[in-house]
Design a protein around this motif. Structure first.
Motif, short mmCIF file in Angstrom:
data_model
loop_
_atom_site.label_atom_id
_atom_site.label_comp_id
_atom_site.label_asym_id
_atom_site.label_seq_id
_atom_site.Cartn_x
_atom_site.Cartn_y
_atom_site.Cartn_z
N UNK A 160 0.82 -1.21 0.00
CA UNK A 160 0.00 0.00 0.00
C UNK A 160 0.85 1.26 0.00
N UNK A 161 1.93 1.23 0.76
CA UNK A 161 2.79 2.40 0.81
C UNK A 161 3.58 2.57 -0.48
N UNK A 162 3.87 1.48 -1.15
CA UNK A 162 4.53 1.59 -2.46
C UNK A 162 3.62 2.32 -3.45
N UNK A 163 2.33 1.99 -3.41
CA UNK A 163 1.38 2.69 -4.27
C UNK A 163 1.23 4.15 -3.86
N UNK A 164 1.22 4.39 -2.55
CA UNK A 164 1.12 5.77 -2.08
C UNK A 164 2.33 6.59 -2.53
N UNK A 165 3.48 5.96 -2.53
CA UNK A 165 4.70 6.66 -2.96
C UNK A 165 4.56 7.15 -4.39
N UNK A 166 3.98 6.33 -5.26
CA UNK A 166 3.77 6.76 -6.64
C UNK A 166 2.77 7.90 -6.72
N UNK A 167 1.76 7.85 -5.86
CA UNK A 167 0.77 8.93 -5.82
C UNK A 167 1.43 10.23 -5.36
N UNK A 168 2.17 10.18 -4.27
CA UNK A 168 2.80 11.39 -3.74
C UNK A 168 3.85 11.94 -4.70
N UNK A 205 -3.46 9.07 0.73
CA UNK A 205 -2.56 8.59 -0.32
C UNK A 205 -3.30 7.91 -1.45
N UNK A 206 -4.54 8.37 -1.71
CA UNK A 206 -5.38 7.75 -2.73
C UNK A 206 -5.94 8.83 -3.65
N UNK A 207 -6.17 8.50 -4.91
CA UNK A 207 -6.82 9.43 -5.83
C UNK A 207 -8.32 9.48 -5.53
#
Length: 802
Positions: A196-204, A538-540
């Protein structure tokens, strides 16, 4: 005390004429950049690839400042040039590219080089757009239903952020740097070893790039204005350009310090979100509330005058009108007049329940009335304690005859939101979004409405034909017999209940496929950044980053359904003036021949019609609509369980101009309507059938379960210009509005102030009526750019007197 001199600035007149004199065309700059970045950075995660493409677009796109304008920023390389967004859909471009200038309405006029560029660009995207992927996710049956026209959702597959308003109040408070700080703080806490944090990193990472790109984009205008000022010979204009440059430099990173800067920043946010994606109904929220502190401070300190505020606002409205969107022809028919539905809301109550009307509310109202354009789409929130002098000013603007402002009712919307679990503070802070739909700015998810369109009359005709769709010839849900097999009206109603609930779930299934694709393939970065609490989660917005997530589809043909039910119940089952066999026969042949016309006249004249305060038919509409509402309220969005409050559906009638193309795929119906002609618009009565005046219409509308139709209970009324010429007549209209909203709990109303003869003359001599604006549905459009079908639908509407 407001200090305004009556005038219309020459500056605004020239800017308006510049836009009106410019033929709509197409810009390929954004499309070229996105195509190049998607090719060169194919391995990047989609969200970061989009951030890179947006960054490159904002760095390289053409920018300019029109002569005399005070608010700056352009959507594309030329005024009134629609950008192309190839990642959403290209097949319609390939198919229609040589027909853009030949359209019967909403024409576009690209040159040969633009067409050549488009053909080359489309080749890369064929087979991998959101439209392609969305259709692929639908089952075979859902694709057939969608293509048949019973349920349509084309605009959802071909658009980005839509039916949403970002948190402009927060943007003005903390500035772009403040958002960068919020992202950096959240990013520091990530453990990217976790999925989940890996995905959040791409979002941020993507949001940071987007925010810095936005800042750099604003600084491009700072530099351009400075260069223009250096070469400007007119001393007054030189000073204006220097102020523009200073303003852009000030707001590129930091919060604005005055009203002018705040308005410019709000406009830049609106502009860049339109460049990021081609979503329509991106709205500005409660402008009179979040800009008021800047206005009050500047006026009290003598920094700005009310006349200057008016001029800045009018300049902003011209800039909003400069935005343009090109749609496929099939989608255009659902959005006649090329609207973007950029809604500005004024009035209503403050978060603590006090009257929200302030001096800026008046100035916004007057500025929209003076500019007299189709953008922004102005809405006024009514409440029972609204001051009468403000309502009178609203009526004076309505009298100008361009369909604004529309009214929404706090007395219905706020309690309904509270019942859904919206906090009291947020419920009191709602705004209109797009046409008449409502949401809490900066906290509501993607598409508060504008999901799938469902054609009630196609479903009803299937009900009386053993489940068979009489247009496609296919049976999607097997029926329980023909009309000739039903013993009584109750059996018919039970079959309607079964069929409409099945189709309601089918519409949600189509939405689910579309939402899944948009989440994966077209995340909106800046729109998410400026909507709470996407950064915190951390989500769209598509993934569930927002505080609230309530949506609605749009139901078309409500009045036709009620009138058809009344005709069948009264004339077939009760009075037996028409046999079931006769009705089916003449529906199939479109009331052909003398006998067919006699049957049609009986259906038209001998059965009660919705909109005349007749409990017989009004009750049938309410009962049949409840079947749909009961089902749709149980349906969930794909964000259910991911964080937002709600994640469910409710009903909505804000069907824009869909009543025309929706009617074009419906054969003759039991209300006496001829085949392929328009259905009723919104929840308004069928054209020409509301014969007992506006009060009777109000009474009929009020019998609907308005508190459950939060996607909008759209009512259009048409008045002759002579009806509200004097102050006494204006007071009558105000009294009527107060009665409708306070006593009857009406949801919404808007007015067309134009007579039939003017509309017909405009059809015959369009060059003489370039400035004629009409209310099409929940939005206004220039009459002469509409297709003949859309024009005729407006002409046919009942013209009321008070």
């Amino acid at each position: 005390m407001l200090n305004v001199t009556e005038r219309y600035p020459e500056r605004i007149r020239k800017l308006k004429d510049l836009m009106l004199d410019t033929r709509p065309t197409i810009c390929t700059e954004r499309a070229k950049v996105f195509t190049r970045v998607y090719k060169e950075r194919a391995a990047e995660p989609v969200i970061y690839k989009r951030a890179l493409a947006l960054d490159e677009t904002l760095k390289t796109m053409s920018i300019f400042i029109n002569p005399g304008e005070l608010i700056v920023g352009n959507q594309s390389s030329r005024n009134r040039a629609a950008p192309i967004f190839p990642e959403y859909a290209v097949e319609w471009i390939v198919k229609e590219i040589d027909e853009f200038e030949k359209r019967p309405g909403d024409g576009f006029f690209p040159d040969d080089q633009t067409k050549k560029d488009l053909r080359e660009l489309c080749g890369f995207w064929e087979g991998q757009t959101t439209l392609d992927r969305g259709r692929a996710l639908m089952s075979d049956q859902l694709r057939e239903i969608h293509e048949s026209g019973i349920i349509r959702a084309e605009g959802n597959l071909t658009s980005g952020d839509a039916h949403i308003a970002v948190n402009n109040e927060k943007i003005l408070k903390i500035g772009i740097d403040g958002y960068i700080g919020l992202v950096e703080k959240e990013r520091e806490t990530l453990r990217i070893a976790e999925y989940r944090d890996l995905k959040k990193e791409q979002f941020y990472k993507s949001v940071l790039l987007g925010l810095k790109s936005l800042s750099a984009f604003i600084l491009r205008y700072e530099a351009l204005a400075r260069v223009l000022a250096d070469t400007e010979m007119d001393g007054e204009r030189k000073g204006e350009l220097k102020i523009i440059s200073d303003n852009c430099r000030a707001i590129a990173r930091k919060p604005p310090e005055n009203f002018y800067q705040a308005l410019q920043l709000v406009y830049f946010i609106q502009l860049v979100l339109q460049i990021e994606s081609n979503g329509h109904s991106l709205s500005l929220g409660r402008v009179d509330q979040y800009l008021y502190p800047f206005y009050r401070k500047d006026v009290d300190s003598g920094i700005i005058s009310d006349n200057q505020v008016l001029e800045l606002l009018e300049n902003t409205w011209v800039k909003l009108y400069s935005f343009l969107k090109i749609r496929s022809w099939s989608h255009t028919r659902y959005s006649a007049g090329s609207p973007l539905y950029q809604n500005v809301t004024i009035g209503g109550q403050t978060r603590d329940g006090k009257d929200g009307v302030n001096d800026l509310s008046y100035l916004i109202l007057w500025s929209v009335g003076e500019a007299k354009l189709t953008q922004p789409n102005l809405s006024v929130r009514f409440h029972k304690d609204m001051r009468s002098d403000f309502l009178m000013e609203c009526v004076k603007v309505i009298e100008k005859g361009f369909g604004m402002p529309a009214f929404n009712n706090d007395e219905v919307v706020i309690p309904a939101f509270l019942a859904l679990g919206v906090s009291r503070e947020d419920a009191f802070d709602y705004s209109a979004i797009g046409c008449i739909e409502v949401a809490v700015p900066g906290k509501w998810g993607y598409r508060c409405t504008g999901k799938h369109f469902i054609n009630f009359m196609r479903v009803f005709l299937a009900v009386i034909n053993d489940g068979k769709d009489t247009v496609s010839g296919k049976t999607f849900l097997a029926g329980h017999g023909m009309l000739t097999d039903f013993k009584d009206y109750d059996e018919l109603l039970r079959e309607w209940d079964r069929q409409i609930k099945w189709y309601a779930e089918g519409g949600v299934a189509i939405d689910t496929a579309i939402d899944t694709v948009l989440e994966e393939q077209a995340p909106d970065i800046l729109c998410s950044a400026f909507t709470d609490d996407c950064i915190g989660r951390g989500l769209t917005v598509h993934e569930g980053g927002t505080i609230y997530d309530f949506v609605s589809g749009l139901q078309v043909g409500i009045a036709n359904l009620g009138n058809s039910l009344a005709a069948v119940k009264k004339l077939v089952f009760e009075e037996k003036k028409i046999t079931p066999e006769e009705l089916l026969k003449y529906l199939e042949n479109d009331f052909a021949g003398k006998d067919g016309e006699a049957i049609r006249q009986m259906l038209l004249k001998d059965a009660p019609k919705f909109g005349n305060d007749d409990d017989y038919v009004d009750g049938l509409v309410e009962e049949a609509y409840q079947s749909y509402i009961e089902k749709i309220e149980t349906c969930k969005t794909i964000r259910d369980g991911r964080g937002p409050i709600g994640c469910r559906y409710y009903a909505g009638t804000s069907s824009i101009s869909a009543n025309v193309p929706s009617g074009a795929v419906v054969p003759a119906s039991p209300d006496g309507r001829k085949a392929w002609t328009p259905l009723a618009e919104g929840c308004s009565p069928s054209s020409g059938t509301d014969l007992k005046g506006p009060t009777a219409v109000f009474n009929s509308i009020a019998k609907l379960p308005t508190e459950k139709i939060l996607g909008g209970v759209l009512l259009n009324q048409k008045l002759s210009p002579s009806v509200i010429k004097n102050s006494e007549d204006k007071e009558k209209l105000i009294f009527l509005l107060r009665t409708f909203f306070s006593r009857l709990k009406g949801w919404h109303v808007q007015y067309n102030i134009v007579d039939r003869n003017t509309l017909i003359a405009a059809q015959e001599r369009p060059e003489e009526y370039r400035d004629l604006i009409v209310r099409v549905a929940g939005y206004s459009a220039f009459f002469t750019v509409l297709s003949p079908d859309a024009q005729n639908d407006i002409i046919a509407r009942t013209e009321h007197v008070l």
